[in-house]
Design an enzyme around this catalytic site. Structure first.
Site, PDB file in Angstrom:
ATOM      1  N   GLY A 255      10.957  34.877  72.494  1.00 36.99           N
ATOM      2  CA  GLY A 255      11.592  33.972  71.547  1.00 36.99           C
ATOM      3  C   GLY A 255      13.106  33.958  71.648  1.00 36.99           C
ATOM      4  O   GLY A 255      13.721  34.693  72.419  1.00 36.99           O
ATOM      5  N   LYS A 280      24.483  30.009  71.164  1.00 35.63           N
ATOM      6  CA  LYS A 280      24.015  31.202  71.864  1.00 35.63           C
ATOM      7  C   LYS A 280      24.940  32.356  71.494  1.00 35.63           C
ATOM      8  O   LYS A 280      26.144  32.309  71.754  1.00 35.63           O
ATOM      9  CB  LYS A 280      24.023  30.982  73.377  1.00 35.63           C
ATOM     10  CG  LYS A 280      23.416  32.133  74.167  1.00 35.63           C
ATOM     11  CD  LYS A 280      23.268  31.771  75.632  1.00 35.63           C
ATOM     12  CE  LYS A 280      22.615  32.904  76.423  1.00 35.63           C
ATOM     13  NZ  LYS A 280      22.448  32.550  77.847  1.00 35.63           N
ATOM     14  N   ASP A 292      21.198  42.841  69.406  1.00 31.07           N
ATOM     15  CA  ASP A 292      22.096  42.452  68.313  1.00 31.07           C
ATOM     16  C   ASP A 292      22.186  40.951  68.088  1.00 31.07           C
ATOM     17  O   ASP A 292      22.818  40.502  67.133  1.00 31.07           O
ATOM     18  CB  ASP A 292      23.497  43.022  68.554  1.00 31.07           C
ATOM     19  CG  ASP A 292      24.062  42.665  69.927  1.00 31.07           C
ATOM     20  OD1 ASP A 292      23.631  41.652  70.502  1.00 31.07           O
ATOM     21  OD2 ASP A 292      24.933  43.408  70.419  1.00 31.07           O
ATOM     22  N   GLY A 293      21.582  40.150  68.977  1.00 29.81           N
ATOM     23  CA  GLY A 293      21.634  38.697  68.815  1.00 29.81           C
ATOM     24  C   GLY A 293      22.977  38.089  69.166  1.00 29.81           C
ATOM     25  O   GLY A 293      23.208  36.899  68.920  1.00 29.81           O
ATOM     26  N   ARG A 344      25.517  25.048  73.517  1.00 29.43           N
ATOM     27  CA  ARG A 344      24.952  24.305  74.637  1.00 29.43           C
ATOM     28  C   ARG A 344      24.108  23.162  74.098  1.00 29.43           C
ATOM     29  O   ARG A 344      23.658  23.198  72.943  1.00 29.43           O
ATOM     30  CB  ARG A 344      24.153  25.223  75.551  1.00 29.43           C
ATOM     31  CG  ARG A 344      23.072  26.052  74.868  1.00 29.43           C
ATOM     32  CD  ARG A 344      22.487  27.073  75.829  1.00 29.43           C
ATOM     33  NE  ARG A 344      21.339  27.767  75.259  1.00 29.43           N
ATOM     34  CZ  ARG A 344      20.641  28.697  75.892  1.00 29.43           C
ATOM     35  NH1 ARG A 344      20.975  29.046  77.121  1.00 29.43           N
ATOM     36  NH2 ARG A 344      19.607  29.280  75.318  1.00 29.43           N
ATOM     37  N   ARG A 351      10.259  25.806  76.637  1.00 25.32           N
ATOM     38  CA  ARG A 351      10.026  26.341  77.975  1.00 25.32           C
ATOM     39  C   ARG A 351       8.539  26.567  78.202  1.00 25.32           C
ATOM     40  O   ARG A 351       7.725  26.448  77.295  1.00 25.32           O
ATOM     41  CB  ARG A 351      10.673  27.681  78.201  1.00 25.32           C
ATOM     42  CG  ARG A 351      11.929  28.102  77.693  1.00 25.32           C
ATOM     43  CD  ARG A 351      12.123  28.736  76.380  1.00 25.32           C
ATOM     44  NE  ARG A 351      13.491  28.514  75.922  1.00 25.32           N
ATOM     45  CZ  ARG A 351      14.552  29.109  76.426  1.00 25.32           C
ATOM     46  NH1 ARG A 351      14.415  30.010  77.358  1.00 25.32           N
ATOM     47  NH2 ARG A 351      15.735  28.829  75.983  1.00 25.32           N
ATOM     48  N   ASP A 443       9.698  32.449  80.667  1.00 29.17           N
ATOM     49  CA  ASP A 443      10.397  32.050  79.438  1.00 29.17           C
ATOM     50  C   ASP A 443      11.757  31.441  79.749  1.00 29.17           C
ATOM     51  O   ASP A 443      12.439  30.953  78.842  1.00 29.17           O
ATOM     52  CB  ASP A 443      10.561  33.246  78.493  1.00 29.17           C
ATOM     53  CG  ASP A 443      11.296  34.410  79.146  1.00 29.17           C
ATOM     54  OD1 ASP A 443      10.754  34.969  80.107  1.00 29.17           O
ATOM     55  OD2 ASP A 443      12.407  34.751  78.703  1.00 29.17           O
ATOM     56  N   ASN A 444      12.161  31.446  81.030  1.00 26.22           N
ATOM     57  CA  ASN A 444      13.428  30.840  81.443  1.00 26.22           C
ATOM     58  C   ASN A 444      13.216  29.574  82.265  1.00 26.22           C
ATOM     59  O   ASN A 444      14.148  29.114  82.936  1.00 26.22           O
ATOM     60  CB  ASN A 444      14.252  31.833  82.285  1.00 26.22           C
ATOM     61  CG  ASN A 444      14.718  33.032  81.481  1.00 26.22           C
ATOM     62  OD1 ASN A 444      14.819  32.972  80.262  1.00 26.22           O
ATOM     63  ND2 ASN A 444      14.986  34.128  82.155  1.00 26.22           N
TER      64      ASN A 444
END
Length: 757
Positions: A255, A280, A292-293, A344, A351, A443-444
């Site tokens: 995720g 992002k 940590d995001g 972005r 995906r 996932d990419n």
């Protein structure tokens, strides 16, 4: 005044892919961007986390239990996304509570601490946005909120003009470009708008629009609407759930661990095309696991530049919008760094892993945070949305449309084949332009066939077909040579996920499944559908992917070699031997192609001119002391003679030429220079830009802006290309342009990055 001031109503021509006549368009601040109709909105068509089923419910949760959106957890099996508010904070959270506090008191302290840092206080939107609300029914639904205890320093260091013009030309950025100053590599730069050399103050509206842009795109301010009783009119940011295979191993739920989509907005020239603005690095989400995001300046600069560079090379990609540095927010990586938030833009960030999450591989051991059970109806919901609104498949009657009975036409097979075509064209572009992604996990891999998630990427320096750009890739799984095969692997994973629905649609005679129909299917029936679906599509999918990739790669290589006729043996006789030459003699990939743009067949009949041209090619080796010059000269002579014959064989195909030798050669040279970049985002260059921005952001932002400009115009003759006089006679800026177009230091050739890059 900068040429891209966006405060006023003006007549412009969009650079959007779909050509359209020039329009008179009012630009609005980010808070007043029009939202798409519910039919075109992801959050109004897919299923949210049941803990926060609507933006209104989510708002209440944020005021009482905000840890729900910061705590790593598995979403419900039917959920596609979770509402999440940006909150860039150091992690682990530094919460203080009495030493004798029990578990319940500690939990309460954490919730209070997070509530204080949630954006819950409503503040006015930019003045010009408020005015726009009265003129547009489509916009004006968003309100702006900030936190009373979170007011980190926010510094705009980058804004992508091309991404802005192509994707959100109706966004008013105020005086942001004036704030960034003039692009410059040499340090000769100015800040602010000027007329006749005198600084001009921006209007209050321009300053307000720019500040609101920075506040929202840094994660400081939140745009949402939780008012009213109808969820169809509400709006909130979200993060996607997906799973995936990482380096060939199943990883379970992954995720958007450090990505939050703020909003979607229709393109003003094409309302059917909706662009998502995604942050992002804005803080933790339910998918952050132990991370940590956050994102650091280093990795953010790399993606910011490369997204626009790839677009300039006509390789499908997500786009960049802004780069905002948070200098007071520390982030721990291999070393202590500072946070940065990248914005972005793309029509969708879905995906292949989004599909795998809903029908994961059975009985597979994996390292990860867990995986939900199969939910075929959620898979059907996602697939129907993607096929209809994201891929926009044609010739299909969709469920719910006027005149369409029952469930509509089957879409599963066509979805897989279209994703195969798009990703095959994308990876062909990678191969033709020497781009290496580094982490082609499922996932990419984008459903739209866009290059996404720029991490340890690299552009080829000295040609090495087995080059590995990611130093975490010990086995070389994602080496340059294997990238097309890894896209096939990802496509097989997509087919595995969708095969039961494809098989069921085939059993229904080419009709789509109705909602809930798959819920009552037995395990044996699902297995039967899966086998049927796989048999129906697998061969076609792989053939289409391989053929599409080969055709597109061939087209691009012909373009790079300025050849107009497509001969079946060109790959065998021209392209492959050229790459072998580069690999054998350690020659620079892009430098060689650019040098060949100046080749003319007549050179082969003049021994002195031929040897001089070959010498110029051999200067592109990374190992001059180890070069076998006699052998390399002989190899080049043979290849150039074949190339010259091939060029001569199609001289009559160059339309517009007057038939004279000089006329055709000039046309070919211009075509070749327009296909082979003079400027390439090399690793040494990226490292230097990052270091300069980290050391001195004020001057670094001028360098960053100039590098972005060069990346967006890579075919221009930067650095006075072709000038043979004394370099000392060039001005400082041109000298730096020339240096930035060089191979750079030898120690950076083939430089590898880590996934954290």
């Amino acid at each position: 005044m900068n040429s891209l001031q966006l405060n006023d109503t003006s007549t412009t021509t969009s650079v959007h892919d779909a050509p359209a006549p020039a329009l008179t368009r009012t630009r609005v601040p980010i808070s007043a961007l029009p939202l798409p109709p519910p039919s075109h909105s992801l959050t109004h068509n897919l299923t949210p986390d049941p803990h926060t089923p609507t933006p209104a419910a989510w708002r209440e949760t944020r005021a009482t239990r905000p840890s729900l959106q910061r705590r790593a957890r598995l979403l419900a099996p039917q959920a596609h996304f979770s509402y999440v508010a940006p909150a860039p904070l150091p992690f682990p959270f530094r919460v203080e509570y009495p030493e004798d506090a029990d578990g319940e008191a500690q939990v309460a302290a954490v919730e209070r601490w997070l509530v204080e840092r949630e954006a819950l206080k409503e503040v006015p939107i930019a003045a010009s946005g408020a005015a726009a609300r009265g003129k547009s029914e489509a916009g004006g639904r968003l309100r702006k909120y900030v936190s009373e205890k979170r007011d980190e320093e926010r510094v705009l260091i980058g804004l992508a003009e091309t991404g802005l013009k192509d994707c959100v030309p109706h966004l008013d950025v105020g005086d942001a470009f004036d704030l960034l100053g003039t692009p410059s590599l040499s340090g000769v730069a100015t800040d602010g708008a000027s007329v006749n050399g005198e600084t001009v103050s921006a209007s209050e509206e321009a300053v307000a629009a720019r500040q609101e842009l920075i506040d929202v795109l840094s994660g400081h301010a939140l745009l949402m609407n939780g008012e009213g009783d109808d969820p169809q009119t509400q709006w909130a940011p979200w993060s996607l759930r997906y799973s995936g295979h990482q380096f060939g191993n199943w990883a379970g739920q992954l995720g958007d661990g450090r990505a939050i989509s703020l909003l979607s907005t229709p393109h003003p020239n094409d309302p059917e095309t909706v662009y998502e603005l995604q942050l992002k690095g804005p803080g933790r989400t339910p998918f952050s696991r132990t991370a940590d995001g956050l994102a650091v300046l280093r990795s953010s600069i790399r993606e910011f530049l490369c997204s626009e560079a790839m677009h300039a090379l006509s390789i499908p990609t997500t786009r960049s919008l802004s780069l905002i540095w948070l200098p007071k927010l520390p982030v721990e990586r291999e070393r202590m760094e500072n946070a940065c938030v990248l914005t972005r833009v793309a029509p969708s960030f879905l995906r292949i892993g989004s599909f795998e999450a809903l029908n994961p591989p059975a009985n597979m051991f994996f390292f990860g945070g867990g995986q939900q059970k199969v939910h075929l109806d959620a898979l059907r919901t996602l697939g129907e949305w993607v096929a209809h609104r994201v891929l926009k498949l044609e010739g299909i009657q969709w469920r719910g449309e006027p005149g369409v009975e029952s469930s509509g036409d089957a879409w599963g097979k066509e979805l897989v084949l279209e994703v195969a075509r798009r990703n095959a064209r994308m990876v062909a572009g990678w191969q033709a332009y020497g781009f290496m992604h580094g982490v082609i996990n499922t996932d990419n891999v984008s459903i739209l066939g866009l290059t996404i998630d720029y991490g340890p990427y690299a552009f080829m320096d000295v040609f090495d077909s087995f080059h590995i750009c990611n130093h975490s890739d010990d086995s070389g799984r994602y080496a340059y040579k294997y990238q097309p095969s890894m896209i096939i692997y990802a496509l097989r994973s997509l087919l595995n996920a969708l095969s039961p629905l494809i098989g069921a649609e085939d059993e229904l005679g080419g009709k789509a499944l109705s909602p809930g129909l798959a819920d009552d299917a037995s395990p044996d029936k699902i297995k039967e559908w899966s086998e049927r679906g796989s048999q129906l599509v697998k061969e076609d999918m792989e053939r289409i992917a391989e053929e599409t990739c080969a055709v597109e790669y061939g087209r691009l290589m012909h373009k790079r070699l300025a050849l107009r006729r497509l001969d079946n043996d060109d790959e065998l006789l021209i392209a492959r031997p050229l790459l072998d030459l580069m690999e054998t003699h350690n020659l620079d990939f892009h430098g060689t192609f650019r040098r060949l743009a100046f080749f003319r067949p007549s050179i082969t009949s003049d021994p002195d001119a031929l040897h001089a041209f070959i010498d110029s090619l051999l200067q592109l080796t990374s190992e001059p002391t180890r070069l076998d010059k006699a052998r390399a000269t002989g190899d080049w002579k043979l290849w150039l003679e074949k190339y010259a014959d091939r060029i001569e064989s199609e001289r009559d195909l160059w339309a517009g030429a007057d038939g004279a030798v000089a006329g055709v050669d000039a046309l070919r040279e211009e075509a070749a220079k327009g296909a082979n970049p003079r400027f390439v985002l090399r690793q040494w260059l990226l490292e230097e830009v990052i270091r300069k921005v980290e050391t001195d952001p004020e001057s670094g932002k001028h360098i960053l802006r100039k590098v972005l400009h060069m990346a967006c115009n890579p075919f221009q003759p930067w650095g006075a290309e072709g000038y043979e006089g004394h370099e000392a006679s060039l001005d400082a800026e041109v000298k730096e342009e020339r240096r930035f177009c060089s191979m750079g230091e030898r120690r950076f050739l083939g430089f590898q990055c880590s996934c954290s890059s």
